[in-house]
Design a protein around this motif. Sequence first.
Motif, short mmCIF file in Angstrom:
data_model
loop_
_atom_site.label_atom_id
_atom_site.label_comp_id
_atom_site.label_asym_id
_atom_site.label_seq_id
_atom_site.Cartn_x
_atom_site.Cartn_y
_atom_site.Cartn_z
N VAL A 253 0.63 -1.33 0.14
CA VAL A 253 -0.33 -0.13 0.35
C VAL A 253 0.71 1.36 0.34
O VAL A 253 1.80 1.13 0.78
CB VAL A 253 -0.69 -0.33 1.22
CG1 VAL A 253 -1.27 1.22 1.55
CG2 VAL A 253 -2.21 -0.75 1.09
N GLU A 254 0.75 2.17 -1.01
CA GLU A 254 1.79 3.57 -0.81
C GLU A 254 0.43 4.58 0.09
O GLU A 254 -0.48 4.77 -0.36
CB GLU A 254 1.52 3.62 -2.02
CG GLU A 254 2.43 4.84 -2.64
CD GLU A 254 2.38 5.97 -3.93
OE1 GLU A 254 3.28 6.11 -4.33
OE2 GLU A 254 1.38 6.04 -4.61
N ILE A 255 1.12 5.20 1.05
CA ILE A 255 0.01 6.33 1.50
C ILE A 255 1.10 7.26 0.94
O ILE A 255 2.20 7.54 1.04
CB ILE A 255 1.02 5.98 3.32
CG1 ILE A 255 0.57 4.94 3.86
CG2 ILE A 255 -0.03 7.19 3.56
CD1 ILE A 255 -0.74 4.31 3.50
N ARG A 256 -0.16 8.44 1.03
CA ARG A 256 0.46 9.65 -0.08
C ARG A 256 -0.38 10.51 0.52
O ARG A 256 -1.53 10.46 0.73
CB ARG A 256 0.20 9.92 -1.46
CG ARG A 256 -0.53 9.44 -2.15
CD ARG A 256 -0.59 9.42 -3.67
NE ARG A 256 -1.71 9.04 -4.77
CZ ARG A 256 -1.54 7.89 -5.13
NH1 ARG A 256 -1.09 6.93 -4.93
NH2 ARG A 256 -3.23 7.86 -5.43
N PRO A 257 -0.47 12.18 0.13
CA PRO A 257 -1.54 12.89 -0.36
C PRO A 257 -2.98 13.08 -0.40
O PRO A 257 -2.83 12.30 -1.49
CB PRO A 257 -0.64 14.58 -0.20
CG PRO A 257 1.01 14.27 0.12
CD PRO A 257 0.84 12.44 -0.59
N PRO A 258 -3.38 13.42 0.23
CA PRO A 258 -4.87 13.39 -0.60
C PRO A 258 -4.94 13.83 -1.62
O PRO A 258 -4.14 14.14 -2.00
CB PRO A 258 -5.91 13.81 0.84
CG PRO A 258 -5.24 13.68 1.99
CD PRO A 258 -3.53 14.12 1.55
N LYS A 259 -5.92 12.84 -2.34
CA LYS A 259 -6.14 13.63 -4.00
C LYS A 259 -6.57 15.28 -4.33
O LYS A 259 -7.07 16.13 -2.87
CB LYS A 259 -7.85 13.27 -4.37
CG LYS A 259 -7.82 12.99 -6.10
CD LYS A 259 -8.98 12.00 -6.16
CE LYS A 259 -8.99 12.62 -7.66
NZ LYS A 259 -10.43 12.07 -8.55
N TYR A 260 -5.82 15.37 -4.75
CA TYR A 260 -5.43 17.26 -5.33
C TYR A 260 -4.47 18.21 -4.20
O TYR A 260 -5.35 19.53 -4.02
CB TYR A 260 -6.67 17.71 -5.45
CG TYR A 260 -7.45 16.70 -6.56
CD1 TYR A 260 -6.76 16.51 -8.46
CD2 TYR A 260 -9.04 16.95 -6.67
CE1 TYR A 260 -7.40 15.63 -8.86
CE2 TYR A 260 -9.57 15.63 -7.67
CZ TYR A 260 -8.38 15.87 -9.32
OH TYR A 260 -9.05 15.10 -9.71
N GLY A 261 -4.04 17.26 -3.15
CA GLY A 261 -3.51 18.35 -2.42
C GLY A 261 -4.53 18.87 -1.14
O GLY A 261 -4.32 19.41 -0.34
N SER A 262 -5.73 17.57 -0.72
CA SER A 262 -7.06 18.30 -0.65
C SER A 262 -6.76 17.59 1.00
O SER A 262 -7.96 17.41 1.56
CB SER A 262 -7.99 18.25 -1.19
OG SER A 262 -8.22 16.24 -0.49
#
Length: 398
Positions: A253-262
């Motif tokens: 699983v990849e953890i990254r910022p929410p969609k569109y930096g939201s």
Amino acid sequence: MAAPRRNRRAGVEDLWWKTVRVDGKEQKVESKLHGSGKRWRARYVDDESRERTKRFDRKVDAQKWLDDIVASQVTGNYIDPVRGQITFGSFYAEWAPRQVWVHHTRRENDRLDRTVPFRDVAMADLRASHFEAWVKKMQDQPLAPSTIKSRMMTVRSILKAAIRDKALASDPSQGVKLPRTRRAEAAMVIPTSEQVGKLILCAENRFTLFIALCAFAGLRSGEASALQVADFDFLRRDIHVERQAQRIRSGVVEIRPPKYGSERVIAAPKELIDMAAEHIRLHVPGDDPQRWMFEGLNGNPMENNMVGGRWRKAKAAAGITDVKLHSLRHYFASGLIAAGCDVVTVQRALGHSSASVTLDTYSHLWPKAEDRTRKAASSLLDEALGSTAYPLRTEGLS
């Protein structure tokens, strides 16, 4: 030290004859290339200070080619003759590694590059017909209009990059018509409150809060999966959305910022905060504030497949078929709008990149001018007449 830039210049020269000075007079004599190959050579210096040449049998042809090149340089439509011969697929292979993409975007774009029918066509040879045929093929499969539009936008971003790199003079896909997308109100399914309640009651105990967070806080599935205990402020009744989880492959699983930096802070109702506290007590052992609210495999949060399986079980148990997990987000938005929230409030709660995105998606849910007129008139009527029922007067009427 960088080499000095060469001045832009152009000209046509005769390779078969050269001018020499004999006894102080100029005269033409045969060159070493006389009678060998094409006679006329056009030459110019491009924007990168590189000399480009091309040979022709006739001077008039050489001059016309050179005039076209110079005109394209002046108007900004110049194409590097070498770069222009690079194929769409080869250009993508050069360009893609330089892009700052998340894994999912890179995977989808790589897949698109492998499947476009014009992958082996030189950039300079691309025509509108290539893209019209491609769009028609996708429509016949059939693919949804929104999917076709998304794929065309990706291709156009590649074409724009080719224009910047002088491999393409202009975008040949401009003007290509795409299938009309359905209006938001026609495509959107908003579950009823009864359906949402039934889904929560029928879901597995560990999945109940997940559904509630999507329905009453408007979280996307990946955002709900990536919640940690520390993201809940139980005193202020806030939920901090700071990341999302996306499946790469089974168990990864990849953890990254929410969609569109939201990234955002959601003001949550007390009942939802209480549900979160009970969920932690029953299903999230330990004392690490960074532990996952919905743990999956190998210490990761739940991935898409696990979420989908639990969602399908909840729907089957509730006897509901036409509601998607993302529909709960629409349910949340519709509730905010019905309660009188303005577009900026809804935008911030949902984490949209702009208010225009919110309006494009949900404008049909806001009251129209006619609705406000009726409501205002109804309020005036109630204020004037109260709750008394007044019969119509008929005496004296014919």
